[in-house]
Each structure stands twice: as C-alpha cells, then as structure tokens.
Design a protein around this motif. Structure first.
Motif, PDB file in Angstrom:
ATOM      1  N   UNK A  19       0.904  -1.363   0.105  1.00 26.68           N
ATOM      2  CA  UNK A  19       0.009   0.266  -0.066  1.00 26.68           C
ATOM      3  C   UNK A  19       0.830   1.263  -0.163  1.00 26.68           C
ATOM      4  N   UNK A  20       2.070   1.092   0.933  1.00 29.44           N
ATOM      5  CA  UNK A  20       2.863   2.481   0.745  1.00 29.44           C
ATOM      6  C   UNK A  20       3.512   2.783  -0.552  1.00 29.44           C
ATOM      7  N   UNK A  21       3.612   1.777  -1.187  1.00 29.12           N
ATOM      8  CA  UNK A  21       4.615   1.647  -2.544  1.00 29.12           C
ATOM      9  C   UNK A  21       3.592   2.315  -3.388  1.00 29.12           C
ATOM     10  N   UNK A  22       2.330   1.870  -3.302  1.00 25.32           N
ATOM     11  CA  UNK A  22       1.129   2.224  -4.280  1.00 25.32           C
ATOM     12  C   UNK A  22       0.893   3.801  -4.217  1.00 25.32           C
ATOM     13  N   UNK A  23       0.855   4.270  -2.716  1.00 25.35           N
ATOM     14  CA  UNK A  23       0.521   5.526  -2.668  1.00 25.35           C
ATOM     15  C   UNK A  23       1.875   6.605  -3.172  1.00 25.35           C
ATOM     16  N   UNK A  24       2.935   5.961  -3.132  1.00 26.35           N
ATOM     17  CA  UNK A  24       4.160   6.740  -3.667  1.00 26.35           C
ATOM     18  C   UNK A  24       4.212   6.519  -5.153  1.00 26.35           C
ATOM     19  N   UNK A  25       3.431   5.599  -5.794  1.00 22.35           N
ATOM     20  CA  UNK A  25       3.482   5.376  -7.341  1.00 22.35           C
ATOM     21  C   UNK A  25       2.765   6.347  -7.932  1.00 22.35           C
TER      22      UNK A  25
END
Lengths: 430, 243, 295, 335
Positions: free
Chosen positions: D166-172
């Motif tokens: 989820x964190x990576x997704x938000x950053x993406x």
C-alpha cells in the motif's frame, strides 16, 4: 457504459472467471477419486531444467501403490499417487506445496523435495505434520531436526567420499575429478576431492565446469594431458555428454567413476549418444547405494514397475534408477508405518517409520508390503528391507547406505564390488 | 490542362493527402510539361512536401488522381513507380548512408538490365564529375552538397521521365545551392526530364522554373508562368495568405 | 605455447558453430529491424526436423540440409503469420521484442510438451581425428567448420556483390529509398527471413552435433551467446557477427585453458561489457551508428 | 478455516504483494517511461540476496554448509532498506552502461545478456552467494518475534507485505501523477520535446531505472524472507517476461491496472492452471502455463494494447497505439 467502466468491467470479469475456475475445481480436486482414498504426493520438478526428476520419482511411487493396493490397500483405503510440480525452484515450490497441503485432505505423505527446493519446503511439511521422504543430497540436512523429514539415500558428502573410496578400491593411483557447477554435483565434489587426497591418490586434474556450454574442448584437452587412470565425475546429462564427447575426440576416455545420476535414463541417453553405449558401458563404474539385484524387494519393485505402465510411460527405463528405487521404498515404508500405527493420520504414523525399518532382535524381516501387513496383523514386529537394502534411520532421520560399485552388463546393473563402511570412513577422514 | 495535353509528364488532378487520416493537402491540381521545371513554393507547413510524399508512399494518399505518361499512378506501390518513369529525391534520408557512392548508384539502377548498370554509372559519373573521385567512399561520410548530388544521380540512374525533388537545397551551403539549383537542375530538364521542384528558396527556384505554383495551407493559391512573375508584391501577399 | 595454440584452435571451432547462427540473427535484424528472440526456437525446431530424418536413416548432412530448408520456411512463416501483422497493427520497436519473446516461449514449451523433458542425440560418427600437437579436430568438426566458413563467405559475398544483396543492405538502412529504386521490399524482406531461418537451421544442427545432445529448449538457451556475439561485433554486420563469434569462442577456450573453466563464460561476457562501455555500437558499427541503435 | 487453508491463502497474498510491488517497479520503467529492462529479474535477485545476507549471521555460524560474502544479522527493517539501496545502486551501474547510448530495443538485448551473465557469475562464484545451491535459512522477520503462534507470525508477515504494497502504491500515485510523472511520460512519447523543455531524457530514464530497481529489490527481499531460500534457479531470465506480461495485461502506465495484471498473471495463471481439468501430467501443466502467458501477451498486444485498466491519460494512449511503426518498411511494403 463509459470507457473507464467498460475496462473495469473487463477486469472484474477476468478476475471473476479465474476465481470461478479456481473455486469450481478446488472442490472437484479434493473429491477426486472415491471417498476414503489416501494420497502420496510426488512433489518434484516436472518442468524446468530438472524436469526429469519428477517422472523419476513418479516411477517409484506408482509401483508402490500397485503393490499396496494389490494387498488390499492401507487400513482398507486405496492409495493414489498425485504428481505435483515444484518446478525445481523454491519460489515456485512454496506456493505449490502450500496449495497441495491446503487442497488435499487425503494427503498422507510426500515423496520428493529435491536439492533445489528441499530447504524451502521441508519447513512447510513440518508445520503441516506431513512426512516427506526426500532425495535431496544437501548437507544442510545431515543434522536435520525436522521430525517429519526422512532421507533414505546417503547425502552428497558421503557419496563423494564413496566415489573416492571406489577409486582406491579399483586400484587407481591417478584419479582426476570433473564436476559440474550445478547444485547436485556441487554437493559431492568437495568430499570426493578431499577423499582422493586423503587416500593418497594422485589428483592430476580437478575441474569444475560451468554447465551447459557449447564447448569444453580446452578442459577436455587439459584432462587428456593429465592422463588420469579414472575420472571421478558428476554433471548433468548435457554437460557430461558435451564434455566426454570432446574428450573422446582429443584422447581416451578413462574409467569413469560416477554417481547414481549415471543410472538415470536421461544421462545414459545423452552420454550414449555422445560417446557410444559400448564405450560408456565399458568405462562406467557407478558408485551407488548397495542394492543387489537379488534383493527380493528389488525384484518386486521391477515387476510392479512393469505393471505401472498406465501411469509410467516406458517403465523399463527406470528399473535401475536408484532414485526411483528409493522413492518406491519410501512409499512402502510409509504404508507399513500406517499399518503399524493403526492410523493413517500423518501425525501419528510418522513416529512408526523407524519402528518398521530399524533392525531389532525378533523382528520379522519383510520385503514386500503384503508380507509386512500380514506380519503386523499377526502382532509381530517387522523390519522392512527394501529395494535399496536395509534402511537404518539415525537420530537425524538420515539413513546411511552401504555403497557398491555397479557396472552395466548385458542390459542389467550388476554389483561389481562392495565398498565397506571402513573404506568410506577412510576417505571421509572419520 | 487535361491529361492528354501533358504527354509524358506528370499531372496531378485534385489530389488530397495527409497523415493518419488527417488531410493536409486539399484538392491540388497541377501539371509539369515535358522537359520543364515546375516549382511549388510556399511557407513552412504549407503541405508542399506532403504532396510529394503522398505519391511516394511516405504520406497518405487521400483522394484525387495522378497521371504519368497517360497512365494513372495514384495508388500503385511506390516500388513500381520507377518502372513507370517516376523518380524522386526525398528531402532527408536521400542516400543509402552505409553503402558506397558506387553502390548507391548501382542500387539506383536496380531495375536496369544487369549488363547496363556499370555503363550507366559511368555516364552519371561523367555528368557529376564531383562524385567521380569518391566512388568508394561511404555515402554517410559525404558533405551535404555531395550527398545531394549523389541522391540526384541515384534517382537518375534508370533514366526517369519525371523527377520529384523535395527541397534539394535544404541545409546546403550557398555555393552548393547555386551548383544544384542553377546548374544541375536546369541541365536535367534540358535533357528532357520533367521536374517538379518543391523549394523553400522561392526566388532562386522561380528563377530556374518555367511554371510556379504557390501553395499555402494545403491549397494552390496561385499558378503562374515563371516569366510572368514580376509583381513580387503580389507574390508576397499570396505567401501571407492575403489574396 | 602448444596449449595456447590448441585453445585458439578450439576457439575457432566454437566460433564457427556460433557464427552460423550469429550471422543469421544479425542479417535478419539488419534488414527487418526486428530483434527476433524466437530465433533460438527456429534453431531447435529445425534441429528436431533433422533429428527425425536422421533417425529415419538419413545421413546427418542430408538431414542438415533438410533442417536448413525447414528453418527457412519456419522463419518465413513466423514472420508472415505473426510479426508482419503485428507491425501493420502499429506495434512499435520494443513491442515487437515482446512479441518475439512470446513466440519463443510458446514454441519452446509447446515443443517440450510434445517431445518431453528429455535428451536427444543425432546418430553421426565423429569420424577420423586429425591431430596437430594438442589440437585435435574430428572429421565431423572439420566439415562443420567448412560449412560455417562457406556459409559466412557466401552471405558476405552475396551482400557485397549481388544485386539482391545490395538491395538488402540498402533496405536495411533506408527502406523508403530502396522502394524509390524499385526494390520489391516485401520480397526482399521475405528472402531475409528465409535466409536467416536457413542459417538458424544449419546453425542449430551444427550446435547440437557439437554439444552432442539437446532438448526442446537448447536453441533458446544458446541464443544469448549468439546475441552476445552479434552485439559484440556490431549488430547488423555479418562480418561483425563472425568477429564477435571468434572473440567469444577464443576468449572462452583460452580462459578455460589458462584461468578457470567455471568462469570462462564470465570472461567472454566481460569482454562484451567492456566493449559496450567503450564502443556501444560494437566493433563493426556502421549500421548500428547510422540507424541510431547506438551512439 | 483450517490452518493449511490459512497458510495457503497467506502464501497467495504474500505472492500477490511481492509481484505487485515488482510489477510496479517495472511499470515505472517500461509502462510509464518506456525503458525496456530485460534484466529486471536480476534486480529482484539482488534484493533477495542482499536481504538474505544482511539478516543471516556469518557463514560459519549456520553450520558451515553454505558460503556467502557477508552475514550481518541486522534486525528488521534494515535488511529491506539495504536491499533497496543495493538494488538501486546496481541499477545505477547497469543503467549507466546501457541507457546512455543505446536504442530502446538494443538496450533490451544488452540487458538480456547482462541478466544471463549475472546468473553465470552467481552460479560459478560459490563464495558470493553459495553458487547454484543458493542461500537457505534466510530469517523471516515475523518469525523472530517470540511468543506467537506460527499462524500469527505468518499473518504478521502478510500484514507487513500488504502494508508495504500500500505504501509503495501511494508513492506510485504521487510519482506518476506529479509533474515529474509527466516528464517521464514525455520521455516515452516524445523524447525531443522533453529535451527541448530542458530536461534530460537520459537522466529521467536513469532515475526510473534506479527507482524501479529498488522496488524490484524490495519485492525480492520480501520473497526471500518469506520462502527462506534463494537460488539462481529462481531468477533465470525468462522470469522477467512474466512481469512484462503482467504490465501489458494490466495496462501500461496504469497503477491499478498493473496491480491487477500482476495478481492475474504472476499468481493467477499459475494457480488456475493447476485446477484445470486436463489430466494430471504436471509437465504439460507447466508448459501450458508458459504457453498461456505467451498467448495472453500476444492477444493483449493485438486486441487491447492499453491493457485491462488503461492508463488515465488517453491522449498518450492514442499516440502509443498509432505511434511510430516498428519498421515502416514492412508496414508499407504490402500497400
């Protein structure tokens, strides 16, 4: 429908379709076969570079269930073999193992887990309380503490020592080594090289080959120039074939001291194509677990193998394959342990594995499932002496074998000479 | 002008062209007399090159007809045009850069009978003496002017009856521009080739042409005999789209 | 010194085998601009054609000729049935790379499903051995080297001196101009695919004979070395491909003789990466530079 | 739900997270910016090895049966961070070699070769990461927490993976839809225009190469910690192809699309094939799995090149579809 929603619709449809496929058939797969059947999983590489391992293990499992089912099954249950592809790599083996454990309620034992994936999957079977009879040679299992892990064949390190001892036994004074850098060969290379040195033999060349190259001519020339009397070798079929065909072109192929891999049909097919079967049979001295063809269990194995043609294509190719033979014994041992425990619950019968294999005074020696089942029914203790010979598990669930040198004569493997434990210990430095 | 009037020379009849279905050139009709030079001048982006590219298959041909020597050539594959006598020199990528000068010429003569190629190469080397000294040089290493001469010579290999030149002086030095525009091109037309010339350098082009077409925003705004173009103010107005 | 000479000699043999395929790969790329990662599958498929004929009793060299023809036809068919439609569909350069790798995956695994995960060998005697000090060549190897030399020279001469060869080179650098010259580009491209497939067929059989045993995926496994040779020599240049194959062959054999047999591949690939650092366009760079493949 | 079923589901969730994170890394390179990284799996492997060595103790301490470069026994989350740093650094080195001066498809070739070189090195230099046998007994951070049941530890690790995804997704989302993201898409669509704006296309490519490499490394690190083993057989170069298929099927440049693509292709196909009622020959099933992956790629490139959930900016997509043809010569040869 707008474009965006249409796309979303497609996505949902695809996810749904996959989901339905998965759900629909998970119910069907768990109910495969009549109720009350038991399953042995053949968990091995059926695809990828080691795709031959799976069929090899299956050629051990199917004859065993023929034998077991002919004797009326285990505790009244018929037994099946279920091949499952580990792909020979941990990242694919882990979900495959978990799926297998989760989806099959009748799974009672696992045959398999080769060197490539054993370290990753053994903890999973341990956690699920399902016995796994592995053919991994990795020395990380030499002091195994997982109670559901069992290993019938000697580890690679012992295999290497036995190959060095065999060289000495054959009266060789100059023994070179050639090992591939694949996972299987790298297990036995260090102990073989150390053994050669320890036994005081000259080591004129010691080669490690990057597997799967288009040419080993320089290496073969160096080997030829080193003039060894024998080459102690283990490599995959492709590498062995290329190397020895080139060696036969630049010079003579000396005696080959090989490991059980040389009894695998793929290796023989590749090497026979490379240097000719006549030369191969003449020079090949296979160092394998001692299992004289005269062992009653071995004879049963070969006849049941022929009766398994429905599931094992071209069955006779496996009749000398030590891994197939060991996997056959694995299945029979699990079946006998269930009978001894009066339970097909893996958590219960696992403790009985040693009880049906360990030698003890007064134990009835049996060579077939039928005989073992009958003896147990009469309340006797049994010791199963299998197609690989007696199986003595130590505290780490490893069964060290006696080794023998075998030669391929007139279409059969014949024991040429036995290697004693003392000879192996001398090579291993114990 | 009707088709029959033009004889061997090319005639464009209400041609429309563009890219990806988008029409850039609308309804252009013009003709080039045999042995004559017709030039199309106009501001950047007027669609001059697109018109030529539509014929050579590098842009989309969206409507109309093109005739050459009394036969319609509008939609035949571009590699068959040369058989009908139509050659062209694109503005860029005009030579085979990895081939030598001689090989460029030989490839230009791909359709000639095998035996005639060497002789024809020699003929053209006589016509373009600048190239004669560099036959084994790789075309990619030539200067801009040498390259353009090679491109023209390559196009002339099969002795075409009509030649389309797309801004042959773009990027050339003033001397080379002079050589190409005032020397080589008139010589060609004198030898009987009908030349359709697209040029940015309007004044120089008009000076060597027999007929001038001014194209603005994809349509021909004015067509004049070159010697009639004396009123430069009028030309400028057409250029600016103020007709 | 004897060791060195024999290692170089062996390197030449290895190079000859790789060069046949590398020339085929690079030729087809230069004319069509498609990086065909299914080239290895064409090698394997035609290798199997030769295998079946060979085991039906045909002489290996006759089987090799049949493999050449079938390789050419397979290559042509893949282009006509899959690649050209995709290009017409408007797929760009690297989209095509993915298409070719998809084709390779489908072919290799389809073939493996059909023939099984096992090993195949031709029945062909290596023949008499010719010996010069440490350097030993069998009759079979000699024939393969001869075929390799013949084919690469033939390709080179054809490209350099024949009309269709020049058309191919012209097409490679400037297709639209080639059409202006009257070159029937479609036919020439088809010819390039066919010739490339022929070389894949011969190269496959030569390789499989040399390594003496093969599986359904052997061609694709060796494709990377073949690509490395082509890239090293300068993609698009048949001469470069031969040179690249020589560098790969000789470096691996000398490396194995003097250094470490296990790392000989690393050595060869190390040379490739060093060359790419200094000269990304490869050794024979003309096409690569002109086509802006590498600056 | 039985323990076994729970464990199976946990495995599937972890694999989905790992593959989604990896596919996003590739999407940033391939989907958004148009860099064709055919060595992608190498960076996943670099992360896995790094995490393994940072969390394992010294080689001699683990029974001496495996040999590797270093063993630092660092606590969570340092192995994961270290893996990302190494993945990024390795990407920088390889990116500097390949990205500056090579055309996109040629970069792909060179990276394919680099991927194979790396496998050969890992197999041959046993002291690096235990050769072809690979590393085992890689610690799982959740399992170092004592006093919990195995089941709880497992779900804890699942939670870690989901949280990281989820964190990576938000950053993406932040990255792709920022002005910087526009520059990246510009590099894909029209390099000249980007250069004209004074931005270096090469630098942008190198940057996404590094970010994508770090994400690949993170996915590898999580995977290695979950399965406890990592070997060269896991990152043979065809594995990269699976990620490409995931991105193409999901939708190049579309963050949610690629997530769906990764779940479907990298995890779904494999699981679904196992349930197919076509007999029980595992060799055929595995072949079928690859054939389906290959066919899916071809079908999507033909019928729906924009993927299941297309990238939001349709302006770009039209250009992708009708954009420059691979070989104009072939395209117009038949016209």
């Amino acid at each position: 429908m707008t474009g965006k929603w249409k796309s979303f619709g497609i996505a949902v449809a695809v996810v749904g379709a996959l989901g339905i496929a998965a759900c629909g058939s998970s119910s069907s797969s768990s109910s495969s076969g009549p109720k009350g059947n038991l399953e042995f999983a053949v968990f091995h590489a059926f695809s990828g570079p080691n795709a031959a391992y799976g069929p090899e293990a299956a050629a051990g499992c199917y004859p065993a269930i023929v034998e077991i089912n002919a004797a009326g099954g285990i505790l009244g249950h018929k037994v099946h073999c279920t091949p499952v592809d580990s792909k020979g790599e941990p990242a694919d083996a882990v979900p495959a193992a978990n799926r297998m454990i989760a989806s099959s309620s009748s799974l009672v034992g696992v045959i398999g887990g080769g060197s490539n994936e054993a370290t990753a999957v053994v903890p999973l079977f341990q956690q699920a309380h399902i016995p796994i009879f592995s053919t991994t040679g990795q020395s990380s299992f030499d002091h195994n503490t997982a109670s559901y892990f069992w290993r019938i064949l000697s580890p690679d390190s012992a295999q290497g020592s036995a190959m060095a001892a065999a060289a000495k036994k054959l009266g060789i004074t100059r023994a070179a080594t050639m090992f591939g850098n694949d996972i299987a060969a790298q297990g036995s290379a260090p102990s073989a090289i150390a053994g050669v040195k320890r036994l005081g033999l000259a080591l004129p060349a010691s080669q490690t080959l990057a597997v799967g190259q288009s040419s080993y001519r320089s290496e073969a020339t160096a080997m030829s120039n080193a003039k060894p009397q024998a080459i102690i070798t283990e490599a995959d079929p492709q590498t062995s074939a290329t190397y020895f065909s080139e060696l036969s072109q630049v010079g003579q192929v000396p005696k080959l001291i090989t490991d059980p891999v040389s009894q695998e049909p793929n290796w023989r097919k590749a090497m026979g194509g490379a240097i000719g079967t006549t030369l191969l049979n003449k020079q090949d001295y296979a160092v394998v677990a001692y299992s004289p063809a005269t062992l009653p269990a071995y004879k049963v194995f070969t006849s049941e193998l022929m009766a398994s043609a429905k599931h094992v294509p071209n069955p006779s190719q496996w009749n000398a394959d030590l891994y197939s033979v060991a996997d056959y014994d694995s299945a029979i041992i699990m079946a006998l342990a269930m009978d001894a425990a009066h339970s097909d619950a893996p958590g219960v019968y696992n403790r009985y594995v040693t009880k049906v294999t360990a030698p003890s005074s007064g134990a009835t020696i049996v060579h077939t499932y039928a005989a073992g089942k009958a003896a147990l029914a009469h309340g006797k203790h049994i010791q199963y002496v299998g197609a690989v010979g007696p199986v003595h598990f130590n505290q780490w669930h490893n069964a060290g074998n006696a080794f023998a040198i075998e030669r391929y004569v007139n279409g059969n493997w014949k024991v040429y000479s036995l290697i004693t434990a003392a000879e192996i210990n001398a090579a291993a430095g114990f | 002008m009707s088709v029959s009037d033009a004889g061997e020379a090319p005639v464009f009849d209400s041609v429309s062209a563009g890219y990806g279905g988008h029409e850039v050139v609308h309804d252009v009709s013009l003709a080039v007399g045999q042995g004559q030079i017709a030039c199309i001048v106009g501001p950047n982006g007027a669609g001059k090159s697109t018109l030529l590219r539509a014929i050579t298959g590098d842009a989309q041909f969206l409507g109309g007809r093109v005739w050459l020597g009394g036969e319609e050539i509008s939609r035949i594959p571009s590699n068959r045009l040369i058989k009908r006598g139509l050659a062209w020199v694109p503005q860029v990528d005009d030579v085979f850069t990895t081939l030598t000068v001689r090989e460029n010429l030989e490839l230009g003569g791909f359709l000639l009978p095998r035996k005639g190629v060497a002789a024809r190469v020699d003929e053209l080397l006589d016509t373009f003496p600048l190239l004669a000294g560099m036959t084994s040089r790789v075309a990619g290493r030539l200067s801009g002017g040498e390259r353009k001469l090679l491109a023209i010579a390559r196009a002339l290999m099969p002795a075409p009856s009509a030649l389309l030149l797309d801004e042959p002086t773009a990027g050339l030095s003033p001397e080379m521009t002079g050589l190409v525009l005032q020397n080589q091109i008139p010589r060609l037309s004198a030898s009987g080739v009908a030349i359709l010339l697209v040029e940015q350098r309007a004044l120089e082009a008009i000076a060597v042409s027999s007929r001038v077409h001014v194209m603005v925003s994809g349509v021909i705004r004015a067509s004049r005999e070159a010697h009639e173009v004396t009123d430069w103010d009028e030309l400028a107005r057409v250029f600016l789209g103020e007709q | 010194m004897a060791v060195f000479i024999s290692a170089v000699g062996f390197g030449v043999v290895t190079a000859a085998i790789l060069a046949i395929s590398a020339v085929g790969f690079t030729l087809q790329f230069s004319v069509t601009n498609v990086f065909n990662l299914a080239f290895g599958s064409v090698m394997t498929l035609s290798g199997f054609v030769a295998y079946w004929l060979n085991h039906a009793g045909l002489n290996i060299w006759v089987a090799m000729a049949a493999a050449a023809v079938s390789g050419g036809l397979i290559s042509l068919a893949i282009n006509e049935a899959i690649y050209t439609p995709f290009i017409r569909h408007g797929l760009n350069l690297f989209g095509m790379v993915i298409v070719t790798i998809s084709v390779a995956v489908i072919f290799d695994h389809g073939l493996q499903a059909a023939v099984g995960p096992t090993f195949f060998s031709y029945t062909a005697p290596a023949g008499k051995a010719f010996r010069f000090a440490d350097f030993v060549l069998t009759r079979q190897e000699l024939i393969i080297v001869g075929i390799a030399v013949l084919l690469t020279i033939l390709v080179q001469v054809a490209l350099q001196y024949t009309r269709v060869g020049k058309a191919m080179r012209g097409l490679a650098i400037n297709a639209s101009l080639a059409r202006a010259c009257g070159v029937p580009t479609r036919g020439v491209i088809a010819l390039a695919w066919f010739v490339s497939g022929v070389l894949a067929g011969v190269g496959g059989v030569a390789l499989f004979l040399d390594i003496s045993t093969f599986t359904a995926t052997t061609g694709s496994e060796f494709l990377i070395v073949i690509i490395a040779a082509a890239v090293l020599g300068g993609i698009g240049s048949p001469r470069g491909a031969v040179l690249g194959a020589l560098v790969v062959g000789i470096v691996t054999e000398v490396g194995a003789a003097y250094w470490n047999a296990e790392l000989k591949d690393v050595l060869a690939f190390g040379v490739l990466i060093a060359v790419l650092l200094v000269r990304p366009q490869g050794l024979f760079s003309r096409l690569a530079t002109e086509r802006a493949i590498a600056r | 739900m039985s323990a076994a079923t729970q464990y199976y589901i946990a495995t599937i969730v972890v694999y989905i997270c790992v593959n989604v994170i990896g596919a996003w890394g590739l999407d940033l390179q391939f989907g958004v910016t148009g860099v064709l990284n055919f060595a992608f799996i190498l960076f996943q492997a670099a992360g896995a090895y790094t995490a393994a060595m940072l969390s394992l103790g010294p080689a001699s301490a683990s029974g001496g049966f495996q040999h590797y470069l270093v063993g630092f026994k660092l606590p969570f989350p340092l192995p994961l961070i270290g893996a990302m740093l190494v993945g990024g650094a390795l990407s920088a080195v390889i990116g500097l070699i390949t990205l500056r001066r090579l055309r996109s498809d040629y970069q792909a070739m060179v990276m394919l070769v680099i991927s194979v070189v790396a496998t050969v090195v890992a197999e041959s230099v046993v002291g690096l990461a235990n050769g072809s046998a690979g590393l085992s007994l890689i610690p799982n951070p959740a399992k170092s927490l004592t006093g919990l049941t195995l089941q709880t530890q497992n779900w804890l690790f699942v939670g870690l993976c989901v949280a990281l995804m989820l964190i990576v997704g938000v950053l993406m989302y932040g990255l792709v839809y920022s002005p910087y993201g526009r520059v990246l898409r510009g590099v894909r669509e029209n390099e000249a225009a980007v250069e004209a704006m004074g931005r270096s296309a090469t630098r942008a490519r190198l940057q996404v190469f590094i970010i994508g490499g770090a994400l690949a490394a993170l996915s590898g690190a999580l995977l290695a910690q979950f399965i406890g083993a990592w070997a060269p057989s896991e990152w043979l170069y065809p594995e990269t192809f699976v990620f490409f298929t995931a991105v193409i099927v999901g939708g190049r440049g579309s963050i949610s699309g690629v997530a769906i693509g990764a779940a479907l292709v990298a995890v779904g196909i494999q699981q679904a094939v196992q349930y197919m009622p076509i007999g029980s020959d595992p060799t055929l099933l595995a072949a079928l799995e690859w054939i389906i992956t290959g066919l899916l790629t071809l079908i999507f490139l033909w019928l729906r090149p924009q993927g299941l959930l297309p990238e939001r900016r349709r302006r770009y997509l039209r250009r992708v579809k009708t954009g420059f043809a691979a070989t104009k010569l072939q395209e117009s040869a038949g016209t």
